[in-house]
Scaffold this active site. Structure first.
Site, PDB file in Angstrom:
ATOM      1  N   CYS A   2     -24.819 -19.575 -29.953  1.00  0.00           N
ATOM      2  CA  CYS A   2     -24.269 -20.635 -30.718  1.00  0.00           C
ATOM      3  C   CYS A   2     -22.615 -20.320 -30.541  1.00  0.00           C
ATOM      4  O   CYS A   2     -22.089 -19.238 -30.170  1.00  0.00           O
ATOM      5  CB  CYS A   2     -24.477 -20.258 -32.303  1.00  0.00           C
ATOM      6  SG  CYS A   2     -26.378 -20.391 -32.411  1.00  0.00           S
ATOM      7  N   ARG A  27     -22.259 -22.769 -25.012  1.00  0.00           N
ATOM      8  CA  ARG A  27     -22.837 -21.722 -25.992  1.00  0.00           C
ATOM      9  C   ARG A  27     -24.197 -21.841 -26.458  1.00  0.00           C
ATOM     10  O   ARG A  27     -24.960 -21.173 -27.018  1.00  0.00           O
ATOM     11  CB  ARG A  27     -22.065 -21.109 -26.987  1.00  0.00           C
ATOM     12  CG  ARG A  27     -20.693 -20.637 -26.447  1.00  0.00           C
ATOM     13  CD  ARG A  27     -19.712 -20.099 -27.361  1.00  0.00           C
ATOM     14  NE  ARG A  27     -20.226 -18.843 -28.080  1.00  0.00           N
ATOM     15  CZ  ARG A  27     -20.004 -17.617 -27.612  1.00  0.00           C
ATOM     16  NH1 ARG A  27     -19.277 -17.434 -26.549  1.00  0.00           N
ATOM     17  NH2 ARG A  27     -20.509 -16.658 -28.174  1.00  0.00           N
ATOM     18  N   TRP A  74     -27.676 -22.635 -30.431  1.00  0.00           N
ATOM     19  CA  TRP A  74     -28.979 -22.400 -29.638  1.00  0.00           C
ATOM     20  C   TRP A  74     -29.834 -21.728 -30.426  1.00  0.00           C
ATOM     21  O   TRP A  74     -29.714 -20.815 -31.096  1.00  0.00           O
ATOM     22  CB  TRP A  74     -28.439 -21.492 -28.551  1.00  0.00           C
ATOM     23  CG  TRP A  74     -29.297 -21.339 -27.491  1.00  0.00           C
ATOM     24  CD1 TRP A  74     -29.736 -22.087 -26.295  1.00  0.00           C
ATOM     25  CD2 TRP A  74     -30.181 -20.045 -27.305  1.00  0.00           C
ATOM     26  NE1 TRP A  74     -30.730 -21.391 -25.589  1.00  0.00           N
ATOM     27  CE2 TRP A  74     -30.677 -20.021 -26.075  1.00  0.00           C
ATOM     28  CE3 TRP A  74     -30.232 -18.983 -28.254  1.00  0.00           C
ATOM     29  CZ2 TRP A  74     -31.690 -19.246 -25.700  1.00  0.00           C
ATOM     30  CZ3 TRP A  74     -31.368 -17.797 -27.676  1.00  0.00           C
ATOM     31  CH2 TRP A  74     -31.796 -17.959 -26.366  1.00  0.00           C
ATOM     32  N   ASN A  99     -23.372 -17.252 -35.799  1.00  0.00           N
ATOM     33  CA  ASN A  99     -23.755 -17.101 -34.502  1.00  0.00           C
ATOM     34  C   ASN A  99     -24.554 -15.474 -34.381  1.00  0.00           C
ATOM     35  O   ASN A  99     -23.659 -14.320 -35.009  1.00  0.00           O
ATOM     36  CB  ASN A  99     -22.714 -16.896 -33.344  1.00  0.00           C
ATOM     37  CG  ASN A  99     -23.024 -16.487 -32.040  1.00  0.00           C
ATOM     38  OD1 ASN A  99     -24.249 -16.721 -31.780  1.00  0.00           O
ATOM     39  ND2 ASN A  99     -22.125 -16.079 -31.371  1.00  0.00           N
ATOM     40  N   GLY A 100     -25.490 -15.321 -33.888  1.00  0.00           N
ATOM     41  CA  GLY A 100     -26.191 -13.824 -33.790  1.00  0.00           C
ATOM     42  C   GLY A 100     -27.403 -13.965 -34.278  1.00  0.00           C
ATOM     43  O   GLY A 100     -28.187 -14.967 -34.597  1.00  0.00           O
ATOM     44  N   GLU A 482     -31.176 -14.639  -6.396  1.00  0.00           N
ATOM     45  CA  GLU A 482     -30.269 -15.339  -7.067  1.00  0.00           C
ATOM     46  C   GLU A 482     -30.351 -16.972  -6.741  1.00  0.00           C
ATOM     47  O   GLU A 482     -30.268 -17.752  -7.640  1.00  0.00           O
ATOM     48  CB  GLU A 482     -28.793 -14.902  -6.724  1.00  0.00           C
ATOM     49  CG  GLU A 482     -27.741 -15.585  -7.145  1.00  0.00           C
ATOM     50  CD  GLU A 482     -27.445 -15.913  -8.548  1.00  0.00           C
ATOM     51  OE1 GLU A 482     -28.238 -15.173  -9.367  1.00  0.00           O
ATOM     52  OE2 GLU A 482     -26.814 -16.628  -8.908  1.00  0.00           O
ATOM     53  N   LYS A 486     -31.123 -19.520  -9.422  1.00  0.00           N
ATOM     54  CA  LYS A 486     -30.161 -21.066  -9.770  1.00  0.00           C
ATOM     55  C   LYS A 486     -31.104 -22.249  -9.718  1.00  0.00           C
ATOM     56  O   LYS A 486     -30.836 -23.030 -10.252  1.00  0.00           O
ATOM     57  CB  LYS A 486     -29.276 -20.884  -8.540  1.00  0.00           C
ATOM     58  CG  LYS A 486     -27.857 -21.519  -8.853  1.00  0.00           C
ATOM     59  CD  LYS A 486     -27.005 -20.445  -9.709  1.00  0.00           C
ATOM     60  CE  LYS A 486     -27.561 -19.531 -10.500  1.00  0.00           C
ATOM     61  NZ  LYS A 486     -26.778 -18.690 -10.987  1.00  0.00           N
ATOM     62  N   GLU A 489     -33.459 -22.678 -12.650  1.00  0.00           N
ATOM     63  CA  GLU A 489     -32.728 -22.965 -14.027  1.00  0.00           C
ATOM     64  C   GLU A 489     -32.351 -24.433 -14.031  1.00  0.00           C
ATOM     65  O   GLU A 489     -32.292 -25.057 -15.269  1.00  0.00           O
ATOM     66  CB  GLU A 489     -31.782 -21.966 -14.400  1.00  0.00           C
ATOM     67  CG  GLU A 489     -30.493 -21.674 -13.566  1.00  0.00           C
ATOM     68  CD  GLU A 489     -29.471 -20.348 -14.221  1.00  0.00           C
ATOM     69  OE1 GLU A 489     -28.876 -20.015 -13.329  1.00  0.00           O
ATOM     70  OE2 GLU A 489     -29.461 -20.329 -15.413  1.00  0.00           O
ATOM     71  N   HIS A 505     -48.669  -9.470   1.273  1.00  0.00           N
ATOM     72  CA  HIS A 505     -49.646  -8.690   0.174  1.00  0.00           C
ATOM     73  C   HIS A 505     -49.741  -9.363  -0.969  1.00  0.00           C
ATOM     74  O   HIS A 505     -50.140  -8.995  -1.978  1.00  0.00           O
ATOM     75  CB  HIS A 505     -48.441  -7.609  -0.065  1.00  0.00           C
ATOM     76  CG  HIS A 505     -48.395  -6.656   1.032  1.00  0.00           C
ATOM     77  ND1 HIS A 505     -49.144  -6.099   1.663  1.00  0.00           N
ATOM     78  CD2 HIS A 505     -47.050  -6.574   1.874  1.00  0.00           C
ATOM     79  CE1 HIS A 505     -48.760  -5.233   2.501  1.00  0.00           C
ATOM     80  NE2 HIS A 505     -47.509  -5.557   2.919  1.00  0.00           N
ATOM     81  N   LYS A 603     -25.076 -20.200 -22.311  1.00  0.00           N
ATOM     82  CA  LYS A 603     -24.129 -19.155 -21.666  1.00  0.00           C
ATOM     83  C   LYS A 603     -24.152 -18.202 -22.537  1.00  0.00           C
ATOM     84  O   LYS A 603     -23.880 -18.446 -23.748  1.00  0.00           O
ATOM     85  CB  LYS A 603     -23.143 -19.995 -21.118  1.00  0.00           C
ATOM     86  CG  LYS A 603     -22.501 -19.183 -19.911  1.00  0.00           C
ATOM     87  CD  LYS A 603     -21.521 -20.389 -19.180  1.00  0.00           C
ATOM     88  CE  LYS A 603     -21.013 -19.628 -18.006  1.00  0.00           C
ATOM     89  NZ  LYS A 603     -22.084 -19.129 -17.014  1.00  0.00           N
TER      90      LYS A 603
HETATM   91  C1  F6R Z   1     -27.788 -17.459 -14.588  1.00  0.00           C
HETATM   92  C2  F6R Z   1     -26.992 -16.852 -15.690  1.00  0.00           C
HETATM   93  C3  F6R Z   1     -27.388 -15.693 -16.598  1.00  0.00           C
HETATM   94  C4  F6R Z   1     -26.701 -15.011 -16.805  1.00  0.00           C
HETATM   95  C5  F6R Z   1     -27.062 -13.809 -17.560  1.00  0.00           C
HETATM   96  C6  F6R Z   1     -26.014 -12.654 -17.967  1.00  0.00           C
HETATM   97  O1  F6R Z   1     -27.307 -18.598 -13.807  1.00  0.00           O
HETATM   98  O2  F6R Z   1     -25.807 -17.487 -15.710  1.00  0.00           O
HETATM   99  O3  F6R Z   1     -28.696 -15.436 -15.893  1.00  0.00           O
HETATM  100  O4  F6R Z   1     -26.100 -14.242 -15.532  1.00  0.00           O
HETATM  101  O5  F6R Z   1     -27.277 -14.442 -18.832  1.00  0.00           O
HETATM  102  O6  F6R Z   1     -24.747 -13.386 -18.398  1.00  0.00           O
HETATM  103  P1  F6R Z   1     -23.576 -12.408 -18.374  1.00  0.00           P
HETATM  104  O7  F6R Z   1     -23.004 -12.208 -16.932  1.00  0.00           O
HETATM  105  O8  F6R Z   1     -22.251 -13.358 -19.150  1.00  0.00           O
HETATM  106  O9  F6R Z   1     -23.825 -11.184 -18.881  1.00  0.00           O
END
Ligand code: F6R
Length: 608
Positions: A2, A27, A74, A99-100, A482, A486, A489, A505, A603
Site C-alpha cells: 500500500c 505499490r 494492495w 501500510n503493513g 528471470e 518476467k 507476471e 528428468h 511493487k
Molecule cells: C519481479 C519483481 C519482484 C521483486 C521482488 C523483490 O519482476 O519485481 O520479484 O524483485 O519482490 O523486490 P526488491 O528487489 O524490491 O526487494
C-alpha cells in the site's frame, strides 16, 4: 504494497493527494481512498480499482480542504472492496490509512468488539482507528492515543491519522514500513515514498522505527516512542518529475527496458578505473574488511534473488569464495549455521522488502563479518541498516516487473566480486577482463535492442499458448528463470525455467507441438550439451525460440534462431536478459494485460 500520503497545506490538498497516489500506484492498485478534513467535517471518498476512479469521483464531488490523508491498497486482509478500502474510521472522528500488517489482529478484533466497537471491514487496519479512539475516550490527546495504540500492535505499520477535532493536523507513526516527512512551502507532507510528493518537496526527514510525527501546514514535529521530541536529519532527495513520467513510452516497463544502457552506465560510473575497481566503493573500511571474506550468504526475493544466482559464478571465479543463496522469506526459518568470516549480502531494488529486511535483522544478531546491501533506493531502510552498501543508481523503477533494477544489480554484484577479489589480491587478470566487460555492457545492451524486430515475428505465435518453457545452462539457467518470471507476471501465461540438462528428468513430458521453448545458447563451454538437450525438444515436436551465437550449431526447423551481439564472458548474462524482457513485454502488449500493474502484484512488498 500500500501507499500512504498525508498533506497539510495553506491550499486545498485534494489534488495533491490524488496526484501522490497516482505516483505510488505501483505499490498497490486494487482500491483507493482519501479523507479530507474541512473545519468541522470529514469528507471521505473511496473507489474500487485504480486511482483514476478516485480522481473521477473527486472531479464530480469537488471536495475542498487544507488537510487530508489518502491510500492506495494492495489487499492483505479482506478482498478488494469498497468496505475494505482505506481510510478507515472510528466514530467518524478518527480516520486512518495504514501500510503493513498487524499480526495480532484476531486478538485486537475480539478485544475491541467486547469494548463495543462495531468493526465494519475485514481489515486489520480498521482496528488501529478504534484503538486510537478508545485511548482518546480514556482522556489522552490524539498523539498520546496514537502512541498508546501502537503499543498494542504486533507487526509492521506506517500510519497516517486525521482527527476531525484537530483540524489541519496529520499524525503519523512508523514501524518496519517506510514513512517519511516532506517539507514544502506553506505545506508539509507524510508519504510512503518521496516520489509521491515529487515536485512539492525535496527536503525530507526519514522516520525511524518507533518514530511519530505531527505535521501542520507550517510545522513538523517528530517524537520518539516515549513521546519526547527527537530531531532527525534533514535529507535532500532529488525527485525529478521527469523520471516518474513515461516520457513518451507506452508503459513504464517499456521505458525502463530502454533506459538500461544509461542505468547500467550510472551503476558503474565513478566506481572503476582502468582495469580495476576503486577501493571502498561499498563504504569506508569495506576494502580492508573484504580480504577476510571466506564465504558469502546472499538473501533476496524474486528478481533480486535471480541476480544473486546469476552472480554466484563470478564470486566463485574472481574471489574463490563459496556462496550460499537463500530466498529471504525462508532464510531465517532454516536456522542457518554461520561460519566465521561470512559476508551477508542483501539485494533489493526497493530496500524495503519485508522478507529481506527480516532476514537482515536476523543476520544482525549472528556473527557475520558484516552486512552489505545492494539497492536502488538510497533512503531505504536496508541501506540505513547495513554496514556497507552500494546503490545501483538506476533511477526510479515504477513498472511492477523489475527490468533495469535487475541488470544494474548484476553490475553492482560484479563490482562486489571485483572488490573482494581485489582486497584478497587474487585473480587480477580475470578482474581486469570483468571490468572491461562491465564497461562495454551499455553498448551491447543497446545492440541487443535490435533483436526486437525478430521478437516481433514470434509474439503472435506465443501469445495464445498456455505454457512456456525457458531453458539455459550454467548462469543462463538463472537468466532463464528471470525471463520466465518476467513472462508469467505480465502475460499471465504459465512459464517455467529449467536447466536444460534437467529436462529429461521430468519436464520433457510437458513438451508437445503447443509448447514454445525459449532457450539461451551463448557460445560457451556448455553449448554443445545444450544443443543435445534442444534435440530432445525437437524430437517431441516442441517449437524452439533460441537466442544464441550464429556460430553455435543449432538447426531449427520449427521456431526461430535469434542472433545475439558478440558479448564478453562476464557481460553476456546481462545482455541475454534483454531479449527476454522484450519478449515478455511484447507478448503482454499483444494480449493486452495491464503490464505496469499486473494483477495481484505490487511493487515493494512490505509485508511478509
Ligand atoms: C519481479 C519483481 C519482484 C521483486 C521482488 C523483490 O519482476 O519485481 O520479484 O524483485 O519482490 O523486490 P526488491 O528487489 O524490491 O526487494
Amino acid at each position: 504494497m500500500c501507499g500512504i500520503i498525508g498533506a497539510a497545506s495553506s491550499r486545498s490538498v485534494g489534488k495533491i493527494l490524488v496526484n501522490g497516489l497516482k505516483k505510488m500506484e505501483y505499490r498497490g492498485y486494487d482500491s483507493a481512498g482519501l479523507v479530507l478534513n474541512n473545519e468541522s467535517e470529514a469528507i471521505q471518498l473511496k473507489t474500487l480499482g485504480k486511482v483514476a476512479n478516485l480522481e473521477d469521483l473527486m472531479i464530480e464531488k469537488k471536495p475542498r480542504a487544507q488537510s487530508g490523508i489518502a491510500h492506495t491498497r494492495w489487499a492483505t486482509h479482506g478482498e478488494p472492496s469498497q468496505k475494505n478500502a482505506h481510510p478507515h474510521t472510528s466514530n467518524g472522528t478518527i480516520y486512518i490509512v495504514h501500510n503493513g500488517i498487524i499480526e495480532n489482529h484476531d486478538e485486537l478484533r475480539e478485544r475491541l468488539s467486547n469494548d463495543g466497537y462495531k468493526i465494519e471491514s475485514e481489515t486489520d487496519s480498521e482496528l488501529i482507528a478504534h484503538l486510537i479512539h478508545s485511548n482518546k475516550e480514556n482522556g489522552k490527546s490524539t498523539l498520546e492515543a496514537l502512541i498508546e495504540a501502537t503499543k498494542a500492535l504486533d507487526g509492521a505499520y506506517s500510519i497516517a491519522v486525521i482527527d476531525t477535532e484537530q483540524n489541519g493536523k496529520i499524525f503519523a507513526a512508523k514501524q518496519k514500513s517506510p514513512l517519511l516527512v516532506g517539507r514544502g512551502i506553506e505545506e508539509n507532507f507524510v508519504a510512503s515514498d518521496p516520489l509521491a510528493i515529487a515536485g512539492l518537496s525535496e527536503s525530507f526527514y526519514l522516520l525511524e522505527d518507533g518514530d511519530f510525527a505531527v505535521i501542520t501546514q507550517d510545522e513538523i514535529k517528530i517524537f520518539g516512542s516515549d513521546g519526547e521530541g527527537v530531531s532527525r536529519e534533514e535529507t535532500i532527495i532529488d525527485t525529478r518529475v521527469k523520471e516518474v513520467s513515461k516520457d513518451g513510452y507506452k508503459h513504464f516497463m517499456e521505458k525502463e527496458i530502454y533506459e538500461q544502457p544509461k542505468a547500467i552506465a550510472n551503476a558503474i560510473e565513478g566506481r572503476t578505473t582502468e582495469g580495476d575497481v576503486l577501493d571502498n566503493i561499498f563504504g569506508l573500511g569495506s576494502s580492508e574488511s573484504f580480504n577476510r571474506v571466506k564465504r558469502i550468504q546472499f538473501v533476496a526475493c524474486g528478481t533480486s534473488l535471480h541476480a544473486a544466482k546469476t552472480a554466484r559464478k563470478w564470486f566463485e571465479e574472481l574471489c574463490e569464495t563459496p556462496c550460499y543463496i537463500d530466498f529471504a522469506s525462508e532464510y531465517r526459518y532454516r536456522n542457518p549455521l554461520v561460519e566465521d568470516d561470512t559476508l551477508f549480502v542483501c539485494i533489493s531494488q526497493s530496500g524495503e522488502t519485508a522478507d529481506t529486511m527480516a532476514a537482515l535483522n536476523y543476520a544482525k544478531e549472528e556473527k557475520y563479518l558484516g552486512i552489505v546491501t545492494i539497492c536502488n533506493v538510497p533512503t531505504s531502510t536496508m541501506a540505513r541498516e547495513s554496514d556497507w552498501k552500494i546503490f545501483t543508481n538506476a533511477g526510479p523503477e515504477i513498472g511492477v516487473a523489475s527490468t533495469k533494477a535487475f541488470t544494474t544489480q548484476l553490475a553492482a554484484l560484479m563490482l562486489l566480486a571485483c572488490s573482494i577479489s581485489k582486497s584478497k589480491d587474487i585473480n587480477g587478470e580475470k578482474r581486469a577482463e570483468a571490468i572491461e566487460d562491465l564497461v562495454n555492457t551499455p553498448a551491447l545492451v543497446k545492440e541487443a535492442f535490435g533483436l526486437k524486430k525478430h521478437i516481433d515475428d514470434i509474439v503472435e505465435k506465443i501469445a495464445d499458448k498456455k505454457n512456456a518453457l525457458y531453458l539455459g545452462r550454467g548462469v543462463y539457467f538463472s537468466i532463464a528463470q528471470e525471463g520466465a518470471l518476467k513472462f508469467k507476471e505480465i502475460t499471465y501465461i504459465h512459464a517455467e525455467a529449467y536447466p536444460a540438462g534437467e529436462l529429461k528428468h521430468g519436464p520433457l513430458a510437458l513438451v508437445d507441438e503447443t509448447t514454445p521453448v525459449v532457450a539461451l545458447a551463448p557460445e560457451d563451454e556448455l553449448v554443445e550439451k545444450l544443443v543435445s538437450n534442444l534435440e530432445e525438444v525437437k524430437s517431441r515436436g516442441g517449437t524452439l525460440y533460441v537466442f544464441g551465437n550464429a556460430t553455435s550449431k543449432i538447426k531449427i526447423e520449427k521456431g526461430k534462431f535469434m542472433n545475439m551481439p558478440d558479448c564478453g564472458y562476464y557481460n553476456a548474462p546481462i545482455v541475454y536478459t534483454i531479449p527476454l524482457q522484450i519478449l515478455a513485454y511484447e507478448v503482454a502488449c499483444s494480449i493486452g494485460t495491464d503490464l505496469d500493474q499486473p494483477r495481484n502484484l505490487a511493487k515493494s512488498v512490505t509485508v511478509e
